[in-house]
Design a protein around this motif. Structure first.
Motif, PDB file in Angstrom:
ATOM      1  N   UNK A 233       0.856  -1.179   0.000  1.00  0.00           N
ATOM      2  CA  UNK A 233       0.000   0.000   0.000  1.00  0.00           C
ATOM      3  C   UNK A 233       0.896   1.234   0.000  1.00  0.00           C
ATOM      4  N   UNK A 234       0.689   2.103  -0.980  1.00  0.00           N
ATOM      5  CA  UNK A 234       1.395   3.380  -1.025  1.00  0.00           C
ATOM      6  C   UNK A 234       0.552   4.378  -0.234  1.00  0.00           C
ATOM      7  N   UNK A 235       0.984   4.664   0.980  1.00  0.00           N
ATOM      8  CA  UNK A 235       0.206   5.519   1.883  1.00  0.00           C
ATOM      9  C   UNK A 235       0.106   6.957   1.390  1.00  0.00           C
ATOM     10  N   UNK A 236       0.943   7.346   0.429  1.00  0.00           N
ATOM     11  CA  UNK A 236       0.854   8.702  -0.109  1.00  0.00           C
ATOM     12  C   UNK A 236      -0.268   8.821  -1.139  1.00  0.00           C
ATOM     13  N   UNK A 237      -0.749   7.682  -1.648  1.00  0.00           N
ATOM     14  CA  UNK A 237      -1.767   7.705  -2.693  1.00  0.00           C
ATOM     15  C   UNK A 237      -3.049   6.976  -2.338  1.00  0.00           C
ATOM     16  N   UNK A 238      -3.013   6.130  -1.301  1.00  0.00           N
ATOM     17  CA  UNK A 238      -4.167   5.297  -0.985  1.00  0.00           C
ATOM     18  C   UNK A 238      -4.566   5.432   0.475  1.00  0.00           C
ATOM     19  N   UNK A 239      -5.823   5.163   0.754  1.00  0.00           N
ATOM     20  CA  UNK A 239      -6.318   5.129   2.122  1.00  0.00           C
ATOM     21  C   UNK A 239      -5.871   3.803   2.728  1.00  0.00           C
ATOM     22  N   UNK A 240      -4.919   3.873   3.641  1.00  0.00           N
ATOM     23  CA  UNK A 240      -4.308   2.656   4.189  1.00  0.00           C
ATOM     24  C   UNK A 240      -5.346   1.787   4.892  1.00  0.00           C
ATOM     25  N   UNK A 241      -6.163   2.370   5.739  1.00  0.00           N
ATOM     26  CA  UNK A 241      -7.161   1.601   6.491  1.00  0.00           C
ATOM     27  C   UNK A 241      -8.114   0.890   5.529  1.00  0.00           C
ATOM     28  N   UNK A 242      -8.578   1.579   4.487  1.00  0.00           N
ATOM     29  CA  UNK A 242      -9.491   0.962   3.521  1.00  0.00           C
ATOM     30  C   UNK A 242      -8.813  -0.194   2.778  1.00  0.00           C
ATOM     31  N   UNK A 243      -7.556  -0.011   2.383  1.00  0.00           N
ATOM     32  CA  UNK A 243      -6.835  -1.079   1.676  1.00  0.00           C
ATOM     33  C   UNK A 243      -6.590  -2.279   2.578  1.00  0.00           C
TER      34      UNK A 243
ATOM     35  N   UNK B 212      -8.248  -7.811   4.431  1.00  0.00           N
ATOM     36  CA  UNK B 212      -8.741  -8.700   5.474  1.00  0.00           C
ATOM     37  C   UNK B 212      -8.345  -8.246   6.865  1.00  0.00           C
ATOM     38  N   UNK B 213      -8.830  -7.080   7.302  1.00  0.00           N
ATOM     39  CA  UNK B 213      -8.459  -6.522   8.602  1.00  0.00           C
ATOM     40  C   UNK B 213      -8.793  -7.454   9.746  1.00  0.00           C
ATOM     41  N   UNK B 214      -9.806  -8.311   9.591  1.00  0.00           N
ATOM     42  CA  UNK B 214     -10.173  -9.211  10.686  1.00  0.00           C
ATOM     43  C   UNK B 214      -9.009 -10.123  11.058  1.00  0.00           C
ATOM     44  N   UNK B 215      -8.052 -10.254  10.159  1.00  0.00           N
ATOM     45  CA  UNK B 215      -6.930 -11.147  10.419  1.00  0.00           C
ATOM     46  C   UNK B 215      -5.636 -10.432  10.799  1.00  0.00           C
ATOM     47  N   UNK B 216      -5.636  -9.103  10.896  1.00  0.00           N
ATOM     48  CA  UNK B 216      -4.415  -8.373  11.219  1.00  0.00           C
ATOM     49  C   UNK B 216      -4.227  -8.402  12.727  1.00  0.00           C
ATOM     50  N   UNK B 217      -3.426  -9.343  13.163  1.00  0.00           N
ATOM     51  CA  UNK B 217      -3.233  -9.502  14.607  1.00  0.00           C
ATOM     52  C   UNK B 217      -1.941  -8.859  15.091  1.00  0.00           C
ATOM     53  N   UNK B 218      -1.019  -8.552  14.189  1.00  0.00           N
ATOM     54  CA  UNK B 218       0.229  -7.893  14.577  1.00  0.00           C
ATOM     55  C   UNK B 218       0.527  -6.788  13.572  1.00  0.00           C
ATOM     56  N   UNK B 219       0.774  -5.593  14.084  1.00  0.00           N
ATOM     57  CA  UNK B 219       1.210  -4.469  13.263  1.00  0.00           C
ATOM     58  C   UNK B 219       2.606  -4.100  13.748  1.00  0.00           C
ATOM     59  N   UNK B 220       3.556  -4.053  12.826  1.00  0.00           N
ATOM     60  CA  UNK B 220       4.923  -3.649  13.159  1.00  0.00           C
ATOM     61  C   UNK B 220       5.143  -2.271  12.563  1.00  0.00           C
ATOM     62  N   UNK B 221       5.361  -1.295  13.402  1.00  0.00           N
ATOM     63  CA  UNK B 221       5.619   0.060  12.926  1.00  0.00           C
ATOM     64  C   UNK B 221       7.114   0.317  13.021  1.00  0.00           C
ATOM     65  N   UNK B 222       7.743   0.498  11.882  1.00  0.00           N
ATOM     66  CA  UNK B 222       9.180   0.772  11.838  1.00  0.00           C
ATOM     67  C   UNK B 222       9.444   2.095  11.140  1.00  0.00           C
TER      68      UNK B 222
END
Length: 170
Positions: free
Chosen positions: A34-44, A49-59
């Motif tokens: 996902x290119x966050x400069x061009x797309x809505x990250x949450x929507x993408x 499949x957000x129901x399955x995102x159990x770990x987010x790594x912010x670097x």
């Protein structure tokens, strides 16, 4: 981090605003970018499949982006069966104060983990992944420094001049 997660069976979503880093992520085998400069990250992410995102790594190293990262974890259901709490792993080097919205973290029972450096068992795991060719170090945009140059190298990392560092130890 993305290659390691993928090597252990995770579906990985790569999010960035830098086209070069998105290319590196693709070269590392990250299939959903996902290119966050061009797309809505949450929507993408929801589309993926957000129901399955159990770990987010912010670097990112950008303190203000942590709020957005925290919103990407899957929601915690209100009734059983209860899955393990989602996790937000803060992996970057942040120079600004970290301020986050309490309510989404509380409502989703998010575990927040900080990673300062690696432990000996992490190094062993990484060496095994390299030996088994489950990760490809050649796709990292790393700069190699002599160990004596560590203060300068870490300064460049904090100043966002470098994304990855490799040290040569004699």
């Amino acid at each position: 981090a993305a290659q390691c997660a993928r090597a252990y069976g995770a579906r990985v979503i790569g999010v960035d605003t830098n086209p070069q880093r998105l290319k590196l992520a693709a070269a590392a085998g990250i299939e959903f970018l996902v290119d966050a400069s061009e797309e809505n990250v949450k929507a993408k992410v929801d589309e993926y499949g957000n129901a399955n995102v159990s770990v987010v790594i912010d670097a990112t190293g950008i303190a203000s982006e942590l709020k957005n990262s925290a919103r990407l974890v899957r929601p915690m259901p209100w009734s059983p069966p209860y899955p393990p709490s989602p996790r937000l792993v803060i992996l970057g080097s942040y120079t600004d104060p970290i301020v986050m919205d309490y309510d989404p973290l509380f409502m989703n029972e998010v575990d927040i983990l900080f990673s300062r450096d690696t432990r000996p068992e992490d190094i062993r795991d990484m060496l095994n992944l390299l030996k088994e060719k489950r990760v490809n170090p050649n796709v990292l945009d790393a700069t190699c420094y002599d160990a004596s140059e560590a203060p300068q190298a870490y300064g460049e990392l904090v100043e966002k001049k470098r994304m990855q560092l490799v040290f040569k130890w004699d």
